[in-house]
Design a protein around this motif. Sequence first.
Motif, PDB file in Angstrom:
ATOM      1  N   GLY A   1      40.886  48.049  35.780  1.00 47.35           N
ATOM      2  CA  GLY A   1      39.597  47.677  35.449  1.00 47.35           C
ATOM      3  C   GLY A   1      39.083  46.306  36.276  1.00 47.35           C
ATOM      4  O   GLY A   1      39.866  45.724  36.929  1.00 47.35           O
ATOM      5  N   ALA A   2      37.977  46.066  35.878  1.00 47.76           N
ATOM      6  CA  ALA A   2      37.137  44.702  36.462  1.00 47.76           C
ATOM      7  C   ALA A   2      38.131  43.429  36.155  1.00 47.76           C
ATOM      8  O   ALA A   2      38.191  42.169  36.561  1.00 47.76           O
ATOM      9  N   ASP A   3      38.621  43.568  34.737  1.00 46.47           N
ATOM     10  CA  ASP A   3      39.180  42.382  34.133  1.00 46.47           C
ATOM     11  C   ASP A   3      40.833  42.554  34.517  1.00 46.47           C
ATOM     12  O   ASP A   3      41.459  41.533  33.822  1.00 46.47           O
ATOM     13  N   GLN A   4      41.390  43.378  35.556  1.00 46.24           N
ATOM     14  CA  GLN A   4      42.740  43.405  35.934  1.00 46.24           C
ATOM     15  C   GLN A   4      43.680  43.445  34.746  1.00 46.24           C
ATOM     16  O   GLN A   4      44.631  42.698  34.310  1.00 46.24           O
TER      17      GLN A   4
ATOM     18  N   GLN B   1      46.356  32.871  34.200  1.00 49.18           N
ATOM     19  CA  GLN B   1      46.672  34.149  34.927  1.00 49.18           C
ATOM     20  C   GLN B   1      45.518  34.745  35.479  1.00 49.18           C
ATOM     21  O   GLN B   1      45.746  35.587  36.491  1.00 49.18           O
ATOM     22  N   ASN B   2      44.421  34.589  35.186  1.00 48.99           N
ATOM     23  CA  ASN B   2      43.228  35.435  35.627  1.00 48.99           C
ATOM     24  C   ASN B   2      41.854  34.498  35.287  1.00 48.99           C
ATOM     25  O   ASN B   2      42.109  33.737  34.301  1.00 48.99           O
ATOM     26  N   ASN B   3      40.779  34.962  35.881  1.00 48.22           N
ATOM     27  CA  ASN B   3      39.489  34.269  35.661  1.00 48.22           C
ATOM     28  C   ASN B   3      39.318  34.636  34.287  1.00 48.22           C
ATOM     29  O   ASN B   3      38.227  33.555  33.629  1.00 48.22           O
ATOM     30  N   THR B   4      39.343  35.644  33.594  1.00 48.36           N
ATOM     31  CA  THR B   4      38.830  36.229  32.425  1.00 48.36           C
ATOM     32  C   THR B   4      39.177  34.977  31.337  1.00 48.36           C
ATOM     33  O   THR B   4      38.766  34.327  30.465  1.00 48.36           O
ATOM     34  N   ILE B   5      40.644  34.626  31.532  1.00 46.02           N
ATOM     35  CA  ILE B   5      41.259  33.724  30.757  1.00 46.02           C
ATOM     36  C   ILE B   5      40.700  32.474  30.683  1.00 46.02           C
ATOM     37  O   ILE B   5      40.520  31.633  29.672  1.00 46.02           O
TER      38      ILE B   5
END
Length: 270
Positions: free
Chosen positions: A126-129, A243-247
């Motif tokens: 998904g887009a959110d990996q 870990q990722n841009n969402t976080i």
Amino acid sequence: TINWLDYVTTSRAKNKIKNVLNENTKKIAEEGKEILTRKLRHLKITLSESVVNELVNFFKLKTSLDLFYRVGVGAIENQQLKDYATQKSNTFINFFKSKIKRSSGTASEDIHKQVISSNYDMLVFGADQDKLDYKLSTCCNPIPGDEVFGFITINEGIKVHKKDCPNAISLQSNYAYRIILAKWIDSSQQEFKAILHITGMDTIGLTNKITKVISDNMNVNIQSISLSGEAGIFNGQIAVIVQNNTILKKLINNIKKIDGIEKVTREYKN
């Protein structure tokens, strides 16, 4: 029509008319069921009891007879069925994403045996990996580094196929609503550093509130922190590892919610 009942007086006559109307309704409903089956087939959906129940609820009807009759007389348009198919697609994918357990690094042994590359050792979806449980498809045997996609099966969760899998065209054209983005990543490079600049009013306990918000966010580590206050103005610079841009976005939003904080910006370097 049903208005005929307004012009007869005897119960026998009314019953005869009702019987005729009921038979006519059933005949139209039977034709409507066949029409609905064909139309759904074009949308890659097989008519079943569960699909009928979903359609009855979708169109706010009472029975399947109402559904079939309305299709038979043309009261339900193609666009409405397409709207149902779109909703079904989104519901289907969200359902499986909520049910599939997030991987904790203990995927089944047979999957790990196939991870042969140190550069691309983790699959995300998904887009959110998202990290989701999956199985590698045996029809094309994808290996780390291959371009892949996920296919949500009914009984086996996510099956991962190569994009050039012999079955890819069929799956993507017939079951597009069950396709989920997937890609291999290098887990050792997944985390990244972000520098946040924070300004606001220098109130009592503000520093503690900021550090508490960061520590309460899972998967966020503070690399360095510099906070100062002068003339009632608070300035801070914090380097975090995420870990990722969402976080990171979630962290920034939580800091902005603290009383006294006026602005939180991320520093970008070329």
